[in-house]
Write an enzyme that holds these catalytic residues in place. Structure first.
Site, PDB file in Angstrom:
ATOM      1  CD  GLU A 101      -2.813   1.483   0.667  1.00  7.76           C
ATOM      2  OE1 GLU A 101      -2.551   1.545  -0.546  1.00  7.76           O
ATOM      3  OE2 GLU A 101      -3.938   1.727   1.145  1.00  7.76           O
ATOM      4  CG  ASP A 102      -0.835   4.745  -1.652  1.00  7.29           C
ATOM      5  OD1 ASP A 102      -1.502   4.187  -0.757  1.00  7.29           O
ATOM      6  OD2 ASP A 102      -1.350   5.494  -2.500  1.00  7.29           O
ATOM      7  CG  ASP A 105      -5.320   9.329   6.099  1.00  2.00           C
ATOM      8  OD1 ASP A 105      -5.517   9.558   7.293  1.00  2.00           O
ATOM      9  OD2 ASP A 105      -5.535  10.186   5.233  1.00  2.00           O
ATOM     10  CG  PHE A 154      -3.355  15.396   0.549  1.00  2.00           C
ATOM     11  CD1 PHE A 154      -4.218  14.348   0.824  1.00  2.00           C
ATOM     12  CD2 PHE A 154      -3.004  15.635  -0.772  1.00  2.00           C
ATOM     13  CE1 PHE A 154      -4.732  13.563  -0.191  1.00  2.00           C
ATOM     14  CE2 PHE A 154      -3.515  14.846  -1.794  1.00  2.00           C
ATOM     15  CZ  PHE A 154      -4.378  13.815  -1.498  1.00  2.00           C
ATOM     16  NE  ARG A 167      -2.524   8.299  -9.973  1.00  2.00           N
ATOM     17  CZ  ARG A 167      -3.144   7.919  -8.852  1.00  2.00           C
ATOM     18  NH1 ARG A 167      -2.452   7.515  -7.813  1.00  2.00           N
ATOM     19  NH2 ARG A 167      -4.465   7.947  -8.770  1.00  2.00           N
TER      20      ARG A 167
HETATM   21  P1  5GP Z   1      -7.242   5.332   4.471  1.00  2.00           P
HETATM   22  O1  5GP Z   1      -8.343   4.404   4.067  1.00  2.00           O
HETATM   23  O2  5GP Z   1      -6.153   4.664   5.273  1.00  2.00           O
HETATM   24  O3  5GP Z   1      -7.770   6.573   5.134  1.00  2.00           O
HETATM   25  O4  5GP Z   1      -6.613   5.895   3.137  1.00  2.00           O
HETATM   26  C1  5GP Z   1      -5.817   5.126   2.311  1.00  2.00           C
HETATM   27  C2  5GP Z   1      -5.821   5.631   0.918  1.00  2.00           C
HETATM   28  O5  5GP Z   1      -6.146   7.015   0.856  1.00  2.00           O
HETATM   29  C3  5GP Z   1      -4.422   5.522   0.337  1.00  2.00           C
HETATM   30  O6  5GP Z   1      -4.288   4.326  -0.360  1.00  2.00           O
HETATM   31  C4  5GP Z   1      -4.339   6.708  -0.578  1.00  2.00           C
HETATM   32  O7  5GP Z   1      -4.824   6.346  -1.853  1.00  2.00           O
HETATM   33  C5  5GP Z   1      -5.265   7.716   0.038  1.00  2.00           C
HETATM   34  N1  5GP Z   1      -4.510   8.676   0.859  1.00  2.00           N
HETATM   35  C6  5GP Z   1      -4.435   8.765   2.202  1.00  2.00           C
HETATM   36  N2  5GP Z   1      -3.637   9.781   2.573  1.00  2.00           N
HETATM   37  C7  5GP Z   1      -3.195  10.332   1.422  1.00  2.00           C
HETATM   38  C8  5GP Z   1      -2.304  11.423   1.144  1.00  2.00           C
HETATM   39  O8  5GP Z   1      -1.751  12.108   2.014  1.00  2.00           O
HETATM   40  N3  5GP Z   1      -2.075  11.674  -0.163  1.00  2.00           N
HETATM   41  C9  5GP Z   1      -2.661  10.975  -1.183  1.00  2.00           C
HETATM   42  N4  5GP Z   1      -2.355  11.337  -2.427  1.00  2.00           N
HETATM   43  N5  5GP Z   1      -3.491   9.945  -0.951  1.00  2.00           N
HETATM   44  C10 5GP Z   1      -3.751   9.632   0.337  1.00  2.00           C
END
Ligand code: 5GP
Length: 185
Positions: A101-102, A105, A154, A167
């Site tokens: 996973e990237d 959050d 972010f 990207r």
């Molecule tokens: P979560 O479900 O953990 O809140 O969010 C995960 C997904 O939200 C990540 O796979 C990513 O695609 C997106 N995301 C969360 N934080 C960021 C951020 O700071 N920048 C970007 N570009 N995407 C984020």
């Protein structure tokens, strides 16, 4: 047309390389005695660049596959609404799976994907995230390998986007003025 501000660098290209190399070593050590080919599953789209660099650090027998999920639409806050946009081609029953996973959050995405994959009865399932925002967690989810913890900002670049912008950047940066981005109304 308003041009987007260039993101401010948070993690430079060289530092990303060091992080990915360290993750490769950690993952390699933990799967050293794995008796079978590892299945490395990248979450699209954000993990595509990280995944490509990470697998080149792994000296293990492995296969790659991708899972498409979308959670954010074009905004910068989590909707909590996860959509499966592309399924795996691989049957993971009985396999050792590493989910890549990237960024984690709130943890909602990875928790949902973990649940989905666990239903398919893999032999093991671990998660590797390049970035984690521990202060933003809303669900308690296990992340086995973490590249770097960051504050609640972010970030874009190195696969991560804002409305499909940025990207391709080789570094990870922060954007502050999202009102100036193309596609923003
Ligand atoms: P979560 O479900 O953990 O809140 O969010 C995960 C997904 O939200 C990540 O796979 C990513 O695609 C997106 N995301 C969360 N934080 C960021 C951020 O700071 N920048 C970007 N570009 N995407 C984020």
């Amino acid at each position: 047309m308003n041009m987007p501000d260039m993101p401010t660098c948070l993690i430079a290209e060289d530092d990303i390389r060091i992080i990915v190399r360290r993750l490769g070593a950690e993952i390699g050590a933990s799967y050293r005695d794995c008796p079978q080919q590892l299945v490395v599953v990248g979450l699209l789209k954000g993990a595509f660049i990280f995944m490509a660099d990470l697998v080149r650090q792994l000296e293990l027998p492995l296969a790659v596959d991708f899972l498409g999920v979308s959670s954010y639409g074009d905004g910068t806050t989590s909707s909590g609404d996860i959509r499966l946009t592309m399924d795996l081609a691989t049957d993971i029953a009985g396999r050792d799976v590493l989910l890549v996973e990237d960024i984690v959050d709130t943890g909602i995405t990875i928790a949902a994907v973990r649940r989905l994959l666990e239903c398919r009865r893999p032999r093991s399932l671990r998660v590797c995230a390049l970035l984690s925002k521990p202060d933003c967690r809303r669900v308690d989810v296990q992340v086995d390998f973490i590249g770097k913890e960051i504050d609640d900002v972010f970030v874009v670049g190195y696969g991560l986007d804002y409305a499909e912008n940025f990207r391709h950047l080789p570094f990870i940066g922060t954007i502050f003025n999202t009102n100036k981005l193309p596609g923003k109304v």
